[in-house]
Design a protein around this motif. Structure first.
Motif, PDB file in Angstrom:
ATOM      1  N   GLN A 349       0.825  -1.217   0.000  1.00 54.91           N
ATOM      2  CA  GLN A 349       0.000   0.000   0.000  1.00 54.91           C
ATOM      3  C   GLN A 349       0.850   1.253   0.000  1.00 54.91           C
ATOM      4  O   GLN A 349       0.574   2.226  -0.732  1.00 54.91           O
ATOM      5  CB  GLN A 349      -0.930  -0.020   1.220  1.00 54.91           C
ATOM      6  N   ALA A 350       1.917   1.248   0.823  1.00 49.03           N
ATOM      7  CA  ALA A 350       2.792   2.426   0.854  1.00 49.03           C
ATOM      8  C   ALA A 350       3.479   2.631  -0.483  1.00 49.03           C
ATOM      9  O   ALA A 350       3.663   3.779  -0.943  1.00 49.03           O
ATOM     10  CB  ALA A 350       3.823   2.259   1.975  1.00 49.03           C
ATOM     11  N   ASN A 351       3.876   1.564  -1.144  1.00 48.12           N
ATOM     12  CA  ASN A 351       4.527   1.691  -2.454  1.00 48.12           C
ATOM     13  C   ASN A 351       3.563   2.256  -3.490  1.00 48.12           C
ATOM     14  O   ASN A 351       3.960   3.053  -4.356  1.00 48.12           O
ATOM     15  CB  ASN A 351       5.055   0.331  -2.888  1.00 48.12           C
ATOM     16  N   GLU A 352       2.292   1.835  -3.434  1.00 42.79           N
ATOM     17  CA  GLU A 352       1.313   2.375  -4.377  1.00 42.79           C
ATOM     18  C   GLU A 352       1.108   3.874  -4.153  1.00 42.79           C
ATOM     19  O   GLU A 352       1.008   4.658  -5.114  1.00 42.79           O
ATOM     20  CB  GLU A 352      -0.006   1.629  -4.224  1.00 42.79           C
ATOM     21  N   LEU A 353       1.034   4.275  -2.896  1.00 45.43           N
ATOM     22  CA  LEU A 353       0.887   5.711  -2.608  1.00 45.43           C
ATOM     23  C   LEU A 353       2.122   6.497  -3.053  1.00 45.43           C
ATOM     24  O   LEU A 353       2.018   7.614  -3.582  1.00 45.43           O
ATOM     25  CB  LEU A 353       0.635   5.917  -1.107  1.00 45.43           C
ATOM     26  N   LEU A 354       3.286   5.921  -2.835  1.00 51.02           N
ATOM     27  CA  LEU A 354       4.520   6.584  -3.231  1.00 51.02           C
ATOM     28  C   LEU A 354       4.629   6.692  -4.748  1.00 51.02           C
ATOM     29  O   LEU A 354       5.127   7.697  -5.286  1.00 51.02           O
ATOM     30  CB  LEU A 354       5.725   5.838  -2.660  1.00 51.02           C
ATOM     31  N   ALA A 355       4.151   5.649  -5.460  1.00 52.32           N
ATOM     32  CA  ALA A 355       4.266   5.648  -6.921  1.00 52.32           C
ATOM     33  C   ALA A 355       3.427   6.754  -7.556  1.00 52.32           C
ATOM     34  O   ALA A 355       3.723   7.210  -8.678  1.00 52.32           O
ATOM     35  CB  ALA A 355       3.843   4.285  -7.475  1.00 52.32           C
ATOM     36  N   GLU A 356       2.370   7.207  -6.897  1.00 51.76           N
ATOM     37  CA  GLU A 356       1.542   8.279  -7.449  1.00 51.76           C
ATOM     38  C   GLU A 356       2.286   9.601  -7.540  1.00 51.76           C
ATOM     39  O   GLU A 356       1.949  10.451  -8.384  1.00 51.76           O
ATOM     40  CB  GLU A 356       0.287   8.429  -6.591  1.00 51.76           C
ATOM     41  N   ASP A 357       3.293   9.799  -6.688  1.00 55.10           N
ATOM     42  CA  ASP A 357       4.024  11.074  -6.676  1.00 55.10           C
ATOM     43  C   ASP A 357       5.360  11.007  -7.402  1.00 55.10           C
ATOM     44  O   ASP A 357       6.115  11.989  -7.405  1.00 55.10           O
ATOM     45  CB  ASP A 357       4.274  11.504  -5.234  1.00 55.10           C
ATOM     46  N   SER A 359       7.790  10.904 -10.614  1.00 53.36           N
ATOM     47  CA  SER A 359       7.811  11.305 -12.039  1.00 53.36           C
ATOM     48  C   SER A 359       9.086  10.861 -12.736  1.00 53.36           C
ATOM     49  O   SER A 359       9.118  10.739 -13.961  1.00 53.36           O
ATOM     50  CB  SER A 359       7.669  12.823 -12.156  1.00 53.36           C
ATOM     51  N   ASP A 360      10.138  10.639 -11.983  1.00 54.29           N
ATOM     52  CA  ASP A 360      11.411  10.216 -12.558  1.00 54.29           C
ATOM     53  C   ASP A 360      11.273   8.774 -13.048  1.00 54.29           C
ATOM     54  O   ASP A 360      10.861   7.886 -12.291  1.00 54.29           O
ATOM     55  CB  ASP A 360      12.512  10.336 -11.511  1.00 54.29           C
ATOM     56  N   PRO A 361      11.626   8.466 -14.312  1.00 54.41           N
ATOM     57  CA  PRO A 361      11.504   7.092 -14.825  1.00 54.41           C
ATOM     58  C   PRO A 361      12.309   6.090 -13.999  1.00 54.41           C
ATOM     59  O   PRO A 361      11.855   4.951 -13.799  1.00 54.41           O
ATOM     60  CB  PRO A 361      12.018   7.207 -16.260  1.00 54.41           C
ATOM     61  N   ALA A 362      13.483   6.437 -13.546  1.00 52.89           N
ATOM     62  CA  ALA A 362      14.298   5.509 -12.764  1.00 52.89           C
ATOM     63  C   ALA A 362      13.591   5.159 -11.450  1.00 52.89           C
ATOM     64  O   ALA A 362      13.557   3.999 -11.017  1.00 52.89           O
ATOM     65  CB  ALA A 362      15.670   6.108 -12.487  1.00 52.89           C
ATOM     66  N   GLN A 363      13.027   6.181 -10.815  1.00 51.47           N
ATOM     67  CA  GLN A 363      12.321   5.920  -9.569  1.00 51.47           C
ATOM     68  C   GLN A 363      11.058   5.080  -9.807  1.00 51.47           C
ATOM     69  O   GLN A 363      10.683   4.233  -8.987  1.00 51.47           O
ATOM     70  CB  GLN A 363      11.963   7.244  -8.899  1.00 51.47           C
ATOM     71  N   GLN A 364      10.386   5.314 -10.934  1.00 56.38           N
ATOM     72  CA  GLN A 364       9.200   4.519 -11.248  1.00 56.38           C
ATOM     73  C   GLN A 364       9.568   3.043 -11.471  1.00 56.38           C
ATOM     74  O   GLN A 364       8.830   2.139 -11.081  1.00 56.38           O
ATOM     75  CB  GLN A 364       8.501   5.087 -12.484  1.00 56.38           C
ATOM     76  N   ARG A 365      10.745   2.810 -12.130  1.00 55.50           N
ATOM     77  CA  ARG A 365      11.188   1.416 -12.332  1.00 55.50           C
ATOM     78  C   ARG A 365      11.474   0.749 -10.982  1.00 55.50           C
ATOM     79  O   ARG A 365      11.134  -0.424 -10.760  1.00 55.50           O
ATOM     80  CB  ARG A 365      12.431   1.395 -13.224  1.00 55.50           C
ATOM     81  N   LEU A 366      12.097   1.510 -10.074  1.00 53.77           N
ATOM     82  CA  LEU A 366      12.372   0.943  -8.746  1.00 53.77           C
ATOM     83  C   LEU A 366      11.066   0.631  -8.003  1.00 53.77           C
ATOM     84  O   LEU A 366      10.929  -0.397  -7.346  1.00 53.77           O
ATOM     85  CB  LEU A 366      13.228   1.916  -7.938  1.00 53.77           C
ATOM     86  N   SER A 367      10.105   1.520  -8.132  1.00 54.82           N
ATOM     87  CA  SER A 367       8.813   1.270  -7.492  1.00 54.82           C
ATOM     88  C   SER A 367       8.121   0.053  -8.090  1.00 54.82           C
ATOM     89  O   SER A 367       7.479  -0.743  -7.371  1.00 54.82           O
ATOM     90  CB  SER A 367       7.922   2.504  -7.631  1.00 54.82           C
ATOM     91  N   ALA A 368       8.232  -0.100  -9.417  1.00 55.93           N
ATOM     92  CA  ALA A 368       7.643  -1.278 -10.064  1.00 55.93           C
ATOM     93  C   ALA A 368       8.304  -2.570  -9.584  1.00 55.93           C
ATOM     94  O   ALA A 368       7.650  -3.605  -9.388  1.00 55.93           O
ATOM     95  CB  ALA A 368       7.741  -1.142 -11.579  1.00 55.93           C
ATOM     96  N   MET A 369       9.641  -2.533  -9.386  1.00 57.74           N
ATOM     97  CA  MET A 369      10.343  -3.702  -8.872  1.00 57.74           C
ATOM     98  C   MET A 369       9.869  -4.056  -7.460  1.00 57.74           C
ATOM     99  O   MET A 369       9.670  -5.230  -7.125  1.00 57.74           O
ATOM    100  CB  MET A 369      11.854  -3.448  -8.882  1.00 57.74           C
ATOM    101  N   VAL A 370       9.674  -3.000  -6.640  1.00 55.77           N
ATOM    102  CA  VAL A 370       9.174  -3.240  -5.280  1.00 55.77           C
ATOM    103  C   VAL A 370       7.787  -3.887  -5.335  1.00 55.77           C
ATOM    104  O   VAL A 370       7.497  -4.866  -4.620  1.00 55.77           O
ATOM    105  CB  VAL A 370       9.152  -1.936  -4.473  1.00 55.77           C
ATOM    106  N   ALA A 371       6.912  -3.351  -6.220  1.00 57.65           N
ATOM    107  CA  ALA A 371       5.561  -3.896  -6.325  1.00 57.65           C
ATOM    108  C   ALA A 371       5.579  -5.331  -6.830  1.00 57.65           C
ATOM    109  O   ALA A 371       4.853  -6.206  -6.328  1.00 57.65           O
ATOM    110  CB  ALA A 371       4.724  -3.019  -7.246  1.00 57.65           C
ATOM    111  N   GLN A 372       6.449  -5.619  -7.802  1.00 60.86           N
ATOM    112  CA  GLN A 372       6.506  -6.959  -8.378  1.00 60.86           C
ATOM    113  C   GLN A 372       6.963  -7.968  -7.353  1.00 60.86           C
ATOM    114  O   GLN A 372       6.360  -9.041  -7.181  1.00 60.86           O
ATOM    115  CB  GLN A 372       7.438  -6.950  -9.590  1.00 60.86           C
TER     116      GLN A 372
END
Length: 566
Positions: A349-357, A359-372
């Motif tokens: 849940q925290a990762n989903e909330l964090l992913a909404e804010d 914008s950096d592609p690298a950070q989004q990839r890291l968030s996707a890895m955490v979610a996966q």
């Protein structure tokens, strides 16, 4: 020893003595009558009263001998043998008095010893001494009667009667002691026999139900005793007569060598031996031996020495240990998974909330890895907890007779709808065969097998097959076949074990749960490499076959499933 307090075994011994004395009294009466008749034939002075008294005594002994009585000692009604002693003493006294009147050269005083002996053997100490005292008093009375009637000196007669009476007291005492000792020994022997029979029955029961094989070998290599487990390990029938030789079979030479070593060293042995059967995998046994002897203490017959062997199948031992370890690991894993679920949900849940804010592609990839990876952990956690749910369902499950083809067709249609891009070919050949299974459990098993098969199947249209078979006299089966590559031997050995998988992204619990569900319903699940004749030719593939237990119930009948321990 008081006869009234004898045990049943001692009472039976006393009854046999009483019966023997009755027979002896008849023989004595017959001898007296025969002697009187012989004396009469030889011209001796035998009166009619003597003959009548002898005949009356014979009739009395025959009547008492044929009197109906129980098999046990009549300790509570001792009047028959007490009365018989009194009758004997009076009869012998009467015969002696009649002899004095006729001047017959025959003395009946030795017969008093028979009555005294019977009192000492059959009665207690008081009766024994009382019988001796009564016989002595009667002898003294006869001596007095002789002197009073003849007017002669009676000192010698009194001394003779006193000496004879003393001998009667000694005989009565010794007879009573010997009889008491004999009855005690009979009672002890009976108790020992009962204890031996009880011990033999318990030993037989233990040997029949012990989980280890038990063999008893003599020095010649003959099997003197074997329990059912040992006969199964030896591939022999349970009705084979004992003893049978073990030496001709070369496969069992390691057991013979171990038995010989035990007999030579006179001490216990323990070893692991390998028994090779033609066409079968080797049988590894853990053998423990002990040396015993059936000879009496002090005997030197070495052929009576026996070697007792306990046989344990190492494969079964390892399987039991593995099951216990897996059960303990499963309980621990379920507890850990339960504790992980809540913090894992917070992370997702925290990762989903964090992913909404972000914008950096690298950070989004890291968030996707955490979610996966968090989702992967969640699936593993749910699979671990699913084992506990399945066990709970199995403990509360009921089954009914299902028409196999209809049930498989419905499950295949539902699976096909959930996987539109994958085709499954149905070969329904069970011909209205009925199986006993819980419908939801059958769905769970087949869906899991179809998912695994589709993961490794090729892209051909006939790459995935679902086959049912069933005929009269043979159990019904359903088989999930795919044309995937063969499994490695190392994977096959651990295929149905929990937490084992050839893929890093799998929890390794799917096939384990399928097997548990099948065993719960009395069915079996196994893997084999099988070739099918398809339109494109003969194709080798992986086949998972579910074999059901037989059922003769109608399709709509329902019943509670028999309990099968998993």
């Amino acid at each position: 020893m008081k006869r009234g307090t004898l045990s049943p075994g001692s009472a039976q011994g006393s009854a046999r003595l009483w019966s023997g004395f009755l027979s002896a009294r008849v023989l004595v009466a017959l001898a007296l009558l025969g002697l009187h008749l012989a004396a009469l034939a030889l011209g001796q002075p035998v009166t009619a009263r003597l003959l009548l008294a002898s005949g009356a005594y014979l009739a009395a002994t025959l009547a008492l001998r044929s009197w109906p009585r129980s098999d046990n000692w009549p300790g509570t009604s001792a009047w028959p043998w007490l009365a018989s002693i009194g009758v004997d003493l009076l009869a012998y006294t009467g015969l002696q008095l009649l002899q004095m009147q006729t001047q017959e050269p025959m003395s009946y005083t030795p017969l008093f010893g028979f009555a005294v002996l019977m009192a000492g053997v059959l009665g207690n100490r008081s009766v024994a001494l009382g019988g001796a005292a009564a016989a002595t008093l009667l002898l003294l009375a006869l001596a007095w009667w002789t002197g009073w009637r003849g007017g002669t000196e009676t000192t010698g007669a009194y001394l003779g009667a006193a000496l004879t009476g003393t001998a009667y007291f000694i005989v009565a005492w010794l007879a009573h002691q010997l009889a008491t000792r004999l009855l005690h020994e009979q009672h002890h022997a009976r108790q020992s026999r009962i204890a031996a029979h009880t011990q033999a029955a318990i030993s037989h029961m233990v040997m029949q139900h012990v989980s280890d094989g038990v063999l008893v070998l003599d020095p010649h290599g003959r099997v003197r005793l074997a329990n059912p487990v040992a006969l199964v390990l030896m591939d022999r029938k349970g009705d084979e007569p004992l003893p049978f030789p073990l030496a001709p079979d070369l496969r069992w030479r390691p057991l013979l060598q171990l038995a010989h070593q035990t007999c030579c060293e006179l001490q216990s042995q323990a070893a692991d031996v390998t028994i090779t059967h033609e066409g079968q995998s080797p049988l590894v046994l853990r053998v423990r031996t002990w040396l015993t002897s059936t000879a009496q203490p002090g005997a030197r017959d070495e052929q009576e020495q026996l070697c007792v062997m306990f046989l344990q199948d190492l494969r079964e031992m390892e399987a039991r240990l593995r099951t216990e370890k897996m059960a303990a690991m499963g309980r621990m894993s379920a507890a850990v998974a339960h504790e992980i679920r809540n913090p894992l949900a917070a992370i997702i849940q925290a990762n989903e909330l964090l992913a909404e804010d972000l914008s950096d592609p690298a950070q989004q990839r890291l968030s996707a890895m955490v979610a996966q990876n968090a989702e992967r952990l969640a699936r593993i956690t749910e699979d671990v907890l699913d084992i506990a749910r399945v066990h709970h369902q199995m403990g509360n499950a009921s089954s009914r007779a299902l028409v196999l083809d209809e049930a498989v067709q419905r499950i295949a249609a539902d699976w096909q709808a959930a996987h539109p891009g994958t085709a499954v070919t149905l070969n329904l050949l069970a011909r209205q065969a009925q199986v006993v299974f819980d419908p939801e459990h059958l769905r769970r098993v087949l869906v899991n097998l179809l998912d695994n098969a589709a993961r490794y199947a090729s892209t051909e249209a006939d790459a995935l097959q679902l086959i049912t078979q069933g005929s009269v006299g043979r159990p019904a089966t359903v088989q999930v076949w795919s044309d995937g590559a063969p499994l490695d031997r190392s994977v096959q050995q651990h295929l149905f074990e929990p937490f084992f998988s050839s893929e890093s992204r799998s929890s390794g619990l799917g096939l384990y749960i399928c097997r548990e569900l099948c065993q719960r319903h009395g069915a079996t699940l196994h893997y084999a490499r099988r070739a099918l004749e398809l339109a494109r030719g003969t194709v080798q593939g992986n086949a998972f076959t579910l074999t059901f237990r037989a059922s003769s119930r109608p399709p709509d009948a329902s019943s509670t499933l028999d309990a099968i321990v998993v």
